[in-house]
Design a protein around this motif. Structure first.
Motif, PDB file in Angstrom:
ATOM      1  N   ARG A 271     -12.371  -0.903  -6.069  1.00  0.00           N
ATOM      2  CA  ARG A 271     -11.459  -1.883  -5.469  1.00  0.00           C
ATOM      3  C   ARG A 271     -12.251  -2.942  -4.708  1.00  0.00           C
ATOM      4  NH1 ARG A 271      -6.085  -0.544  -1.788  1.00  0.00           N
ATOM      5  NH2 ARG A 271      -5.339  -2.697  -1.673  1.00  0.00           N
ATOM      6  N   GLY A 272     -11.911  -4.202  -4.934  1.00  0.00           N
ATOM      7  CA  GLY A 272     -12.583  -5.312  -4.263  1.00  0.00           C
ATOM      8  C   GLY A 272     -13.746  -5.896  -5.044  1.00  0.00           C
TER       9      GLY A 272
ATOM     10  N   TYR B 286      -4.575  -2.706  -7.959  1.00  0.00           N
ATOM     11  CA  TYR B 286      -5.072  -3.380  -6.768  1.00  0.00           C
ATOM     12  C   TYR B 286      -4.872  -4.889  -6.794  1.00  0.00           C
ATOM     13  CZ  TYR B 286      -7.205   1.175  -6.243  1.00  0.00           C
ATOM     14  OH  TYR B 286      -7.408   2.533  -6.146  1.00  0.00           O
ATOM     15  N   ARG B 287      -4.612  -5.448  -7.959  1.00  0.00           N
ATOM     16  CA  ARG B 287      -4.358  -6.897  -8.046  1.00  0.00           C
ATOM     17  C   ARG B 287      -2.866  -7.177  -8.186  1.00  0.00           C
ATOM     18  NH1 ARG B 287      -6.862 -11.692  -6.739  1.00  0.00           N
ATOM     19  NH2 ARG B 287      -6.652 -13.300  -8.352  1.00  0.00           N
TER      20      ARG B 287
ATOM     21  N   GLY C  43      -8.496  -6.802  -6.746  1.00  0.00           N
ATOM     22  CA  GLY C  43      -7.867  -6.714  -5.432  1.00  0.00           C
ATOM     23  C   GLY C  43      -7.414  -8.093  -5.002  1.00  0.00           C
ATOM     24  N   ARG C  44      -7.168  -8.267  -3.702  1.00  0.00           N
ATOM     25  CA  ARG C  44      -6.765  -9.566  -3.182  1.00  0.00           C
ATOM     26  C   ARG C  44      -7.895 -10.577  -3.299  1.00  0.00           C
ATOM     27  NH1 ARG C  44      -2.857  -9.462   0.691  1.00  0.00           N
ATOM     28  NH2 ARG C  44      -2.940 -11.727   0.448  1.00  0.00           N
TER      29      ARG C  44
ATOM     30  N   GLU D  17     -14.348  -1.933  -1.287  1.00  0.00           N
ATOM     31  CA  GLU D  17     -14.015  -0.793  -0.439  1.00  0.00           C
ATOM     32  C   GLU D  17     -15.252   0.031  -0.089  1.00  0.00           C
ATOM     33  OE1 GLU D  17     -10.785   2.915  -0.369  1.00  0.00           O
ATOM     34  OE2 GLU D  17     -10.979   1.625  -2.133  1.00  0.00           O
TER      35      GLU D  17
ATOM     36  N   GLU E  26       0.816  -1.213   0.000  1.00  0.00           N
ATOM     37  CA  GLU E  26       0.000   0.000   0.000  1.00  0.00           C
ATOM     38  C   GLU E  26       0.850   1.264   0.000  1.00  0.00           C
ATOM     39  OE1 GLU E  26      -3.210   0.101  -0.308  1.00  0.00           O
ATOM     40  OE2 GLU E  26      -3.493  -2.059  -0.287  1.00  0.00           O
TER      41      GLU E  26
ATOM     42  N   ASP F 241      -9.298 -12.409  -1.057  1.00  0.00           N
ATOM     43  CA  ASP F 241     -10.272 -12.335   0.030  1.00  0.00           C
ATOM     44  C   ASP F 241     -10.679 -10.907   0.360  1.00  0.00           C
ATOM     45  OD1 ASP F 241      -7.829 -11.543   0.952  1.00  0.00           O
ATOM     46  OD2 ASP F 241      -7.876 -12.733   2.795  1.00  0.00           O
ATOM     47  N   GLU F 242     -10.373  -9.962  -0.517  1.00  0.00           N
ATOM     48  CA  GLU F 242     -10.629  -8.545  -0.234  1.00  0.00           C
ATOM     49  C   GLU F 242     -12.090  -8.199  -0.476  1.00  0.00           C
ATOM     50  OE1 GLU F 242      -8.531  -4.226  -1.255  1.00  0.00           O
ATOM     51  OE2 GLU F 242      -7.784  -6.094  -2.124  1.00  0.00           O
ATOM     52  N   GLU F 243     -12.663  -7.486   0.486  1.00  0.00           N
ATOM     53  CA  GLU F 243     -14.039  -7.025   0.354  1.00  0.00           C
ATOM     54  C   GLU F 243     -14.072  -5.697  -0.416  1.00  0.00           C
ATOM     55  OE1 GLU F 243     -16.836  -8.551   1.315  1.00  0.00           O
ATOM     56  OE2 GLU F 243     -15.641 -10.279   1.978  1.00  0.00           O
TER      57      GLU F 243
END
Length: 587
Positions: free
Chosen positions: A380-381, A201-202, A116-117, A123, A37, A119-121
């Motif tokens: 994001r997410g 983000y990925r 994103g990741r 934003e 980040e 497991d990312e929720e």
């Protein structure tokens, strides 16, 4: 019985096992890699190659425009003729290609990949996300063309759709307008938005247009080729933002003529309006009152909704409600024909395309660096499927309702005997429509306030994007850089209007189309780079690994043990380590 004894954690621990010597082991391509980040947010110095070259060319353009407007007008006219004769087909083909491309990504195997990741929720929650999409879907363009475009297509139908006053003129007018404001423009935005959101983000890349080209250019994306790409993005944003500012200035001038009774004015008043708006933007940028701009933007949304509800209630309400399904049905019925329309159909069609469709596609392309970064930032997410559904559907529905209300009301007034289309230029038609209803003066003042705030907040965001591209991708560019690009936007808008002469809109269209052509080619390459990136995404690779491994394991298990076997994950004693050396047999 077939039983899987592995979990994702076991697979991760086993596959990742290997030598850890050296400065930084390269993660396995099937693994989810954390994004640093701090790398995205830390301040960076100015990229003098990118900023210096773009600033010098922008200043040279301004000097040329103010010193010798006639020669710039001649040169831009010649360039436009070449662009339209040789590349008009490219704008038509690529815009439809982008619609097909983003739908392919969303509906196919890439649709579940998160921006994103793993497991990312998301934003932002769904309501906030949709609200911000609505904000992005509104702007000076909807204010300027909300009445003008449907009315123009109704009184002067596009070539091949029948004569003036034909029974299908109303639905064809709305269908053509929706073609210019719904799926195609937002698919253009989605291509850049997806490429940036996925890369940042990925993959943890910098927030630069050039960073999206790493799959194609490798390390050269951070070198001279990358700088050229970022320069083209700055130019596209600069001229696209200036075009919006110019349209806003034209509309505010018309409002002043009607409300303040200042009479007919020349382009001098346009320059004054642009100067005032630019000063307002500079003051907002220098003060750093981000909350104030957000507050103004929220007020603008409320005013826009209130204005639309006012026209809906006092206008032809039933006609508007009937128009919504009719317009939507006609749009989808004629979509293939409108998407394939080119200059090959004759000079009349070519001239019409230059004034409408090609101008719009060029305008949307010029806005993609700004809008793409904006929708990437708030998405994001989200998965690719969620992203495409939100970006295509929400603004398209906003446009449908907006044009049905304002365009439908204008057409109804025109049918009732009041010649809205013949009273002044297109920038006056919204005010002329409001003059048919109660409290016309108050409504007209609201329109001018809306247009002014749309510019101040929009120019702020666009200048931040240009500042970010000038400072190696930081999301917090310096105030001086942002102010420079804001002032440059205002100055370029003034030059574009001066180049247009009495028909100021011509100057906006001409230079916007010319400036957008190079970035259109950038976008095509960006789509290729994104697809190449997605094919190597950890989620896609895991799916391929799993399908191949499980298929082989099931065949071997059934062959040797029938239905009573277990599939497990173990280190291959004869396999190779990550550095390529052969392992010894386990003892």
């Amino acid at each position: 019985m077939i039983r899987m004894s592995t979990s994702e954690d076991e697979l991760t621990a086993t596959v990742a096992d290997g030598p850890t010597t050296g400065p930084s082991p390269v993660p396995h391509p099937v693994l989810d890699v954390p994004v640093e980040e701090a790398r995205l947010t830390r301040s960076r110095g100015i990229d003098w190659a990118v900023f210096g070259v773009t600033a010098a060319i922008a200043i040279a353009f301004l000097v040329w425009g103010f010193v010798s407007t006639d020669t710039l007008a001649d040169a831009s006219s010649t360039a436009l003729t070449w662009v339209m004769n040789n590349t008009g087909w490219l704008f038509v083909l690529t815009s439809t290609g982008f619609v097909v491309f983003v739908l392919y990504l969303a509906l196919g195997r890439y649709g579940t990949i998160p921006l994103g990741r793993d497991d990312e929720e998301p934003e932002f929650n769904g309501i906030s996300w949709v609200a911000m999409m609505f904000s992005a879907g509104m702007g000076i363009g909807l204010m300027f063309f909300g009445v003008a475009e449907p009315l123009s297509h109704f009184t002067t139908p596009p070539p091949g759709t029948g004569a003036e006053g034909n029974p299908e003129a109303v639905q064809n007018a709305l269908a053509t307008t929706l073609f210019h404001w719904t799926l195609h423009p937002w698919a253009i935005y989605a291509v850049v938005g997806l490429a940036i959101a996925y890369g940042v983000y990925r993959k943890g890349r910098l927030q630069l247009i050039s960073s999206a080209f790493e799959p194609l250019l490798g390390s050269r994306a951070n070198g001279s080729w990358g700088k050229v790409i970022d320069m083209l993005a700055i130019f596209a944003t600069l001229f696209g933002s200036a075009a919006s500012l110019g349209l806003g200035a034209l509309q505010i001038r018309s409002g002043l003529q009607i409300v303040a009774g200042i009479g007919e004015t020349g382009n001098a008043i346009l320059v004054v309006i642009i100067t005032v708006l630019t000063v307002c933007f500079v003051l907002s940028a220098v003060s750093g009152v981000a909350r104030g701009i957000q507050w103004l933007s929220n007020i603008n949304m409320v005013l826009a909704v209130a204005l639309a509800l006012f026209v809906f209630v006092v206008g032809p309400t039933v006609f508007i409600l009937n128009l919504l399904p009719t317009a939507l049905g006609s749009y989808f019925a004629d979509l293939n024909m409108m998407s394939a329309r080119t200059g090959a159909e004759g000079d009349d069609v070519n001239t019409w395309l230059q004034s409408w469709t090609i101008f719009y596609w060029a305008w949307w392309v010029s806005w993609t660096p700004f809008v793409g970064m904006f929708i990437a930032r708030i998405s994001r997410g989200r998965t690719i499927r969620q992203f495409v559904a939100g970006v295509l559907v929400v603004p398209s529905l906003v446009s449908l309702v907006w044009f049905a209300i304002f365009g439908g009301s204008a057409i109804h007034v025109q049918q009732s005997g009041t010649d809205l289309a013949g009273e002044g230029g297109v920038e006056k038609q919204l005010f002329t429509l409001l003059d048919q209803y109660p409290i016309a003066t108050i409504a007209s003042v609201v329109v001018m306030i809306l247009v002014a705030i749309f510019f101040v907040s929009g120019a702020d965001a666009a200048s931040i994007v240009m500042g970010s591209l000038s400072q190696k991708g930081t999301i917090h560019p310096s105030r001086g850089t942002v102010v420079f690009w804001g002032v440059a936007t205002g100055a370029v808008a003034a030059v574009m209007l001066l180049v247009g002469g009495e028909d100021a809109l011509t100057g906006l269209q001409t230079i916007t189309i010319i400036a957008a052509l190079p970035f259109l080619l950038v976008m095509v390459a960006m789509a290729v780079a994104l697809l190449k990136d997605l094919r190597r995404d950890p989620k896609i690779l895991r799916r391929e690994y799993a399908a191949e491994a499980v298929n082989s394991a099931v065949v071997a298990g059934v062959t040797q043990h029938g239905d009573d076997f277990i599939i497990s994950v173990e280190k291959d004693p004869k396999g190779k380590d990550r550095d390529g050396t052969q392992r010894e047999e386990a003892g």
